[in-house]
Write an enzyme that holds these catalytic residues in place. Structure first.
Site, PDB file in Angstrom:
ATOM      1  N   ASP A 377       0.809  -1.222   0.000  1.00  0.00           N
ATOM      2  CA  ASP A 377       0.000   0.000   0.000  1.00  0.00           C
ATOM      3  C   ASP A 377       0.840   1.269   0.000  1.00  0.00           C
ATOM      4  O   ASP A 377       0.387   2.318  -0.466  1.00  0.00           O
ATOM      5  CB  ASP A 377      -0.941  -0.002   1.203  1.00  0.00           C
ATOM      6  CG  ASP A 377      -2.012  -1.076   1.090  1.00  0.00           C
ATOM      7  OD1 ASP A 377      -2.212  -1.596  -0.025  1.00  0.00           O
ATOM      8  OD2 ASP A 377      -2.642  -1.406   2.105  1.00  0.00           O
ATOM      9  N   TYR A 462      -9.770  -1.785   1.400  1.00  0.00           N
ATOM     10  CA  TYR A 462      -9.540  -1.853   2.843  1.00  0.00           C
ATOM     11  C   TYR A 462      -9.441  -0.473   3.476  1.00  0.00           C
ATOM     12  O   TYR A 462      -8.872   0.461   2.899  1.00  0.00           O
ATOM     13  CB  TYR A 462      -8.264  -2.637   3.159  1.00  0.00           C
ATOM     14  CG  TYR A 462      -8.549  -4.070   3.545  1.00  0.00           C
ATOM     15  CD1 TYR A 462      -9.155  -4.377   4.752  1.00  0.00           C
ATOM     16  CD2 TYR A 462      -8.232  -5.121   2.689  1.00  0.00           C
ATOM     17  CE1 TYR A 462      -9.440  -5.684   5.109  1.00  0.00           C
ATOM     18  CE2 TYR A 462      -8.505  -6.437   3.031  1.00  0.00           C
ATOM     19  CZ  TYR A 462      -9.112  -6.705   4.248  1.00  0.00           C
ATOM     20  OH  TYR A 462      -9.403  -8.006   4.601  1.00  0.00           O
ATOM     21  N   HIS A 513      -2.029  -9.968   6.333  1.00  0.00           N
ATOM     22  CA  HIS A 513      -1.814  -8.535   6.544  1.00  0.00           C
ATOM     23  C   HIS A 513      -0.541  -8.375   7.357  1.00  0.00           C
ATOM     24  O   HIS A 513      -0.429  -8.939   8.459  1.00  0.00           O
ATOM     25  CB  HIS A 513      -2.978  -7.902   7.321  1.00  0.00           C
ATOM     26  CG  HIS A 513      -4.231  -7.743   6.538  1.00  0.00           C
ATOM     27  ND1 HIS A 513      -4.514  -6.636   5.774  1.00  0.00           N
ATOM     28  CD2 HIS A 513      -5.306  -8.554   6.404  1.00  0.00           C
ATOM     29  CE1 HIS A 513      -5.691  -6.773   5.206  1.00  0.00           C
ATOM     30  NE2 HIS A 513      -6.198  -7.941   5.570  1.00  0.00           N
ATOM     31  N   ASP A 520      12.077   5.036  16.093  1.00  0.00           N
ATOM     32  CA  ASP A 520      13.404   5.584  16.365  1.00  0.00           C
ATOM     33  C   ASP A 520      13.403   6.126  17.790  1.00  0.00           C
ATOM     34  O   ASP A 520      13.107   7.295  18.033  1.00  0.00           O
ATOM     35  CB  ASP A 520      13.739   6.682  15.354  1.00  0.00           C
ATOM     36  CG  ASP A 520      15.166   7.202  15.506  1.00  0.00           C
ATOM     37  OD1 ASP A 520      15.822   6.851  16.511  1.00  0.00           O
ATOM     38  OD2 ASP A 520      15.616   7.980  14.638  1.00  0.00           O
TER      39      ASP A 520
END
Length: 758
Positions: A377, A462, A513, A520
């Site tokens: 995606d 979705y 999925h 970080d």
């Protein structure tokens, strides 16, 4: 006569009394209403002063004016004829995307922490050079008045990007529909008789990705669907395989056709076999739209609504949010989606960057539309699909909503109204509590009120709901829930090993999925370590009974030294406690750290023997720790979807050099997900319950005690002081009653907002 007069008088007096009573009640109601003040919009007496960091704009998404200036600059570069028209054919040079180019981390930290110079603000411009059949990325700056552009394609990807790796843009999509209408014209009657589809009208379909089976190809399977709401679960049994590699639509061609499970080499062959009676025909019949989301019962209910009795305890200014002890900058990348930076608790930076990186699905099917489909995606643009949130459904009615803007295949800056929401939420359970009846009578507890930062992205079928949640205990959670429509295929012989039947002639296809988050963490600076902790049972001789041996659990600790050692795969046992730690210690002598706690129900990852796996190699790992590098900005790229076999970014390369991760600036790449085997209850829509995953970042010996003990929300009850407000504000809640003020309901989601030039 007299009695009639008396009756009339009494009747009149009764009417007067009733009217007076009605008026009196109205007055009392009005007076009572007047005594109940409106709930304040913002907290009237905050526990601590709200201070926004004006320097957070270093992370701010590009403004409308900056989009315009970069666009104008790019279209005026001498020697280039760059178009910004989305309907441009693939043969021209087209400005596909403009987004913020994040400054180097070291420069940002110097600016934020040591009053260093402000990093130069720059943008990344992606150009489809159709005239040269290549793709280039340019850094454009300085903003707001650009004077230079640099080709950074080779610096970022160490190679050229092939033209076939580009995402499909509006112009190519228009070409695909025109081509389909043209090639299907000879089977007009077949399409009407079989599917009720008029090929001269706008066709409804979805297409497969990646586009081909090897690098350099651009071939797509297309599945036609009924023109209905929720068309993703209305496949008709007709799939067509197109080769659209050429930049000229006139040389595109049909490779294969699938009709009701039977393959043909061309539309002509299908027509001949159909008319000869050699094909198992599909006979069109209207069906009720089982995909419609219109309620089957008239909506009459309104659920519980959230009220801020003392006003909102968070503040939003520019791209910066302050909530109790928390503060952070935020943004929405058109490719990657939601992200926050410089996340601080009590003024101390905990996280430099927390961001969504990628969402991936691998499908199984007996028909080609989903047989080889592997969606990435991020290549389609997660953030670009963050459409308007519905007040009271997608977010609490009283949430604060924020507009975002992007320039991705739009030609002009596009405004996505109310696409982010922020709200404080009572999670419905205490954050902590204890009732004591033994020795000492007391109750102490704290409601689990937390700040939620949310967006929802509708990427094709979705819908992903993304949440970053900030708790009063110093924890941060990043999670996702999936809803929307399943992808489906027409049921034919052999369909059901790959899913379940969910509607008439419809297979809900099995798929995975996988979601990747970039974490970080900067724990007391950028010099950190990666440690694991777990438990094991050991044999212990009881000191008071040496001949007796007992097995008891003990803590097992380990510090990992290199990137390869810290690449924790899904298919291996992972230590339960994973920490990013500082060498500094808390009051009790333990290294201060934050723990990564992953919540996942992921399916199996695509075997590494498959050529496409390299484009999604990040999904091999539950957690992977790498040394921070500015050029390792993401686990994927815009181009991975359509060139999976030679991806522009192969995450596993980040680990191959096996650098030291001791006393270094570390980044955790966290993958969560779930396996989805669609079932009848996925019709019409998949529900969010149970469909998701995420990661919780928890302090572990970072503090000397639970920081929430200092929360102004704490409750303490002791015998004889059950109704005292001193340590229990809940006892005084009735005295702080206010009337909630609800804004009028609005929704602009069906309007396509572009920001025109003034």
């Amino acid at each position: 006569m007299v009695s009639q007069t008396i009756f009339n008088i009494l009747k009149g007096l009764l009417v007067i009394v009733l009217v007076a009573s009605l008026i009196g009640n109205c007055v009392l109601i009005w007076l009572n209403t007047e005594r109940t003040p409106d709930c304040p919009a913002q907290q009237v007496k905050p526990v601590r002063a709200v201070v926004h960091n004006e320097r957070s704009t270093v992370f701010a998404d590009l403004s409308v004016e900056e989009f315009r200036q970069v666009s104008d600059y790019m279209t005026k570069i001498p020697g280039m004829r760059i178009s910004i028209e989305p309907a441009s054919p693939s043969s021209v040079d087209y400005l596909y995307m403009i987004e913020l180019s994040l400054p180097k981390k070291q420069d940002v930290l110097q600016y934020l922490d040591t009053n260093g110079p402000k990093p130069v603000r720059e943008a990344t411009a992606v150009v489809y050079h159709g005239t040269k059949k290549t793709i280039k990325e340019y850094v454009v700056g300085p903003l707001p008045n650009p004077t230079y552009h640099h080709d950074v394609t080779m610096e970022r990807y160490k190679r050229d990007i092939p033209f076939t790796a580009r995402p499909v843009h509006v112009g190519e999509r228009i070409g695909m529909e025109l081509f389909l209408q043209h090639v299907l014209k000879p089977v007009t009657k077949l399409m009407i008789d079989s599917f009720g589809i008029d090929v001269s009208a706008s066709l409804v379909y979805y297409d497969s990705m990646p586009r081909g089976v090897k690098s350099g190809e651009r071939q797509s399977w297309i599945s036609l669907c009924r023109n209905e709401e929720g068309f993703f679960i209305h496949p008709v049994g007709f799939e067509i395989f197109l080769d659209h590699k050429s930049i000229t639509i006139f040389t595109w061609r049909v490779i294969k056709v699938l009709y009701n499970g039977q393959y043909f080499d061309s539309i002509k062959e299908l027509k001949q076999q159909y008319e000869a009676g050699n094909v198992s025909k599909v006979i069109y019949k209207p069906v009720p739209n089982y995909a419609s989301l219109k309620p089957k019962e008239k909506p009459t209910g309104i659920g519980p609504q959230q009220v801020y009795v003392q006003g909102k305890r968070f503040s939003v200014k520019n791209n910066h949010i302050v909530y109790l002890d928390w503060s952070f900058a935020f943004g929405l990348s058109p490719l990657r989606g939601m992200r926050v930076f410089d996340v601080r608790f009590r003024g101390e930076r905990i996280i430099y960057e927390l961001s969504v990186q990628e969402a991936m699905s691998v499908y199984g099917s007996v028909t080609p539309i989903l047989m080889l489909t592997k969606f990435l995606d991020g290549s389609m643009g997660i953030g670009r699909c963050a459409y308007e949130l519905v007040r009271g459904v997608d977010c609490p009615y009283s949430a604060t909503f924020i507009d975002t803007f992007h320039f991705l295949d739009t030609g002009l800056p596009r405004q996505l109204k109310n696409s982010i929401c922020v709200f404080e939420h009572n999670m419905g359970n205490p954050l902590r509590r204890h009732f004591s009846e033994i020795v000492y009578n007391s109750y102490g507890g704290l409601a689990n009120s937390a700040l939620v930062f949310r967006t929802i992205t509708a990427i094709g079928n979705y819908d992903y709901m993304w949440d970053f949640i900030f708790y009063q205990s110093g924890s941060v959670e990043a999670k996702v829930h999936a809803t929307g429509y399943i992808s489906s295929s027409f049921a034919v012989n052999g369909s059901f090993p790959f899913g379940h039947q969910v509607a008439e002639n419809v297979t809900g296809n099995v798929h995975t999925h996988f979601i990747n988050f970039k974490v970080d963490l900067d724990v007391l600076g950028v010099k950190n370590f990666f440690q694991t902790k777990d438990m094991e049972y050991v044999n212990v001789s009881l000191p008071w009974m040496p001949e007796r041996i007992a097995m008891i659990p003990q803590v097992v600790e380990k510090q990992l030294q290199t990137e390869q050692e810290a690449a924790l795969r899904h298919d291996t046992k992972t230590p339960r406690y994973l920490h990013i730690a500082s060498d500094k210690t808390n009051r009790w002598g333990h290294q201060r750290s934050y723990r990564l706690q992953v919540f996942s129900f992921a399916g199996d990852h695509l075997p590494e023997s498959q050529a496409e796996e390299r484009a999604m190699s990040w999904a091999r790992y539950k957690v992977a720790i790498t040394k921070q590098k500015d050029l390792e900005q993401s686990c994927g790229s815009l181009y991975n979807q359509n060139d999976m076999w030679n991806p522009a970014v192969d995450f596993s390369k980040y680990i191959e050099d096996n650098e030291s991760i001791e006393n270094e600036d570390l980044v955790a790449w966290v993958t969560a997900g779930f396996l989805h085997i669609p079932h009848a209850e996925d019709i019409p829509n998949t529900v969010t319950v149970g469909n998701g995953g995420g990661v919780l970042l928890r302090p572990h010996n970072y503090f000397d005690e639970d920081p929430s003990i200092h929360s102004a929300d704490g409750v303490y009850i002791s015998p004889g002081r059950e109704d005292s407000c001193d340590d229990n504000r809940m006892a005084c809640l009735a005295q702080e009653t206010c009337s909630p003020v609800f804004e009028p309901f609005t929704y602009n989601g069906f309007e396509y907002w572009f920001v025109e030039k003034p």
